[in-house]
Design an enzyme around this catalytic site. Structure first.
Site, PDB file in Angstrom:
ATOM      1  CG  ASP A   1       7.123 -10.982   2.310  1.00  0.00           C
ATOM      2  OD1 ASP A   1       6.412 -10.669   1.272  1.00  0.00           O
ATOM      3  OD2 ASP A   1       8.091 -11.871   2.069  1.00  0.00           O
TER       4      ASP A   1
ATOM      5  CG  ASP B   1       0.982  -0.117  -7.063  1.00  0.00           C
ATOM      6  OD1 ASP B   1       1.517  -0.303  -8.147  1.00  0.00           O
ATOM      7  OD2 ASP B   1       1.582   1.172  -6.530  1.00  0.00           O
TER       8      ASP B   1
ATOM      9  CD  GLU C   1       5.291  -1.204   1.840  1.00  0.00           C
ATOM     10  OE1 GLU C   1       6.496  -1.469   1.725  1.00  0.00           O
ATOM     11  OE2 GLU C   1       4.337  -0.779   1.223  1.00  0.00           O
TER      12      GLU C   1
ATOM     13  CE  LYS D   1      -1.459   2.583  -8.174  1.00  0.00           C
ATOM     14  NZ  LYS D   1      -0.271   3.098  -8.019  1.00  0.00           N
TER      15      LYS D   1
ATOM     16  CB  CYS E   1       5.407   2.850 -11.964  1.00  0.00           C
ATOM     17  SG  CYS E   1       6.583   2.428 -10.919  1.00  0.00           S
TER      18      CYS E   1
ATOM     19  CB  ALA F   1      -1.122   0.057   1.129  1.00  0.00           C
ATOM     20  CB  ALA F   2       3.907   2.440   1.509  1.00  0.00           C
ATOM     21  N   PRO F   3       3.360   4.388  -0.834  1.00  0.00           N
ATOM     22  CG  PRO F   3       3.714   6.551  -1.848  1.00  0.00           C
ATOM     23  CD  PRO F   3       3.782   4.983  -2.284  1.00  0.00           C
ATOM     24  N   GLY F   4       0.668   5.290  -0.201  1.00  0.00           N
ATOM     25  CA  GLY F   4      -0.653   5.520   0.058  1.00  0.00           C
ATOM     26  C   GLY F   4      -1.625   6.264  -1.060  1.00  0.00           C
TER      27      GLY F   4
END
Length: 295
Positions: free
Chosen positions: A142, A160, A111, A93, A213, A88-91
């Site tokens: 993990d 992600d 995370e 989405k 990305c 999830a980080a950095p947050g």
């Protein structure tokens, strides 16, 4: 041909250019994108196209890539009660999901890095109104190991994954000089571990959105293809399919948060979509694929 022209301009001989570092990076991606690579690379070297995202009047504004908003929005949340954001980080989405989930839904955000988890906590605390924040749980472990203790327990999953992030590599001389194709292979193994874990935790008729990305198909379509070969009940959902249209979120709600959302037009790939900054006014790069576990 494009690559060797670049070498000539940079005053380098073919013998100077190996498969690592800046030369290797240039060779690898010019082979993938051909004549498009120059314009894509130019777009990647420009500042990221960030847009404001604000959930409520009382919450803090968060800036993120409009392509990230588009990808997160593409996970349909209709009738979803248990939602997971596994990396999830950095947050950014995470905020999109939380703002779109239904009032009876809860969101678990994970995370594996403690420092990044604390950054995620800060983003959620500052950018979510209390009625939403109270339904968001944040963990630190993990995600590739979660499937050992959890099975088919989430209606929707956003994954992600860590990736090559070529935009950052290209703009950092240190990381560019350290680049090698081996990193892509290592990351694709990690991505598969996370994806296979996430898929095992997805309920029947549940939907998972995989995103990166990264530019290379080895971290995108190839990872999805491996999933389809491994699991007979996995199927790809495209944005124009009847199933997706019936289950997607209300686009008008997203436009309230980010008017730039409607300007994104992703390019279709074999198993998903790619948003490239050279064609989308600086947005991206983002790859995403929507996967459903059939009943």
């Amino acid at each position: 041909r494009v690559f060797w022209s670049w070498c000539k301009i940079m005053g380098k001989k073919k013998s100077d250019c190996q498969d690592r570092g800046a030369c290797g990076f240039e060779s690898y991606y010019s082979e993938i994108f051909g004549t498009r690579w120059n314009s894509l690379k130019e777009a990647l070297q420009k500042e990221t196209s960030s847009v404001p995202y604000k959930i409520s009047e009382s919450s803090k504004t968060y800036f993120l890539d409009s392509a990230s908003i588009f990808a997160a929005y593409s996970l349909p949340l209709k009738n979803a009660e248990e939602i997971l954001d596994l990396c999830a980080a950095p947050g950014g989405k995470t905020l999109v999901l939380s703002s779109l989930m239904e009032k009876n839904a809860s969101l678990t955000c994970n995370e594996r890095s403690f420092d990044r988890k604390m950054r995620l906590v800060k983003v959620c605390d500052e950018c979510m109104p209390e009625d939403i924040r109270s339904r968001v749980k944040i963990t630190c472990s993990d995600g590739a190991l979660w499937c050992r203790t959890k099975t088919e327990c989430f209606d929707r999953i956003l994954l992600d994954v860590p990736c090559s992030s070529e935009r950052h590599v290209l703009n950092d001389e240190k990381y560019l000089n350290q680049w090698s194709p081996a990193r892509i292979k290592t990351l694709s193994i990690e991505q598969w571990a996370l994806l296979s874990s996430a898929y095992r935790m997805l309920k029947k008729d549940g939907i998972l959105l995989y995103s990166t990305c990264a530019l290379s198909h080895k971290e995108n379509d190839d990872v999805i293809e491996r999933l389809l070969k491994k699991f007979d009940d996995a199927e790809i959902i495209f944005l124009d399919s009847e199933f997706y249209i019936q289950n997607k979120n209300d686009v008008e709600r997203v436009k309230e948060f980010s008017p730039q959302f409607s300007l994104i037009h992703p390019e279709r790939t074999q198993f998903g979509y790619h948003i490239f900054p050279d064609m989308q006014n600086g947005a991206g790069p983002i790859f995403f694929s929507i996967i459903r576990k059939k009943k």
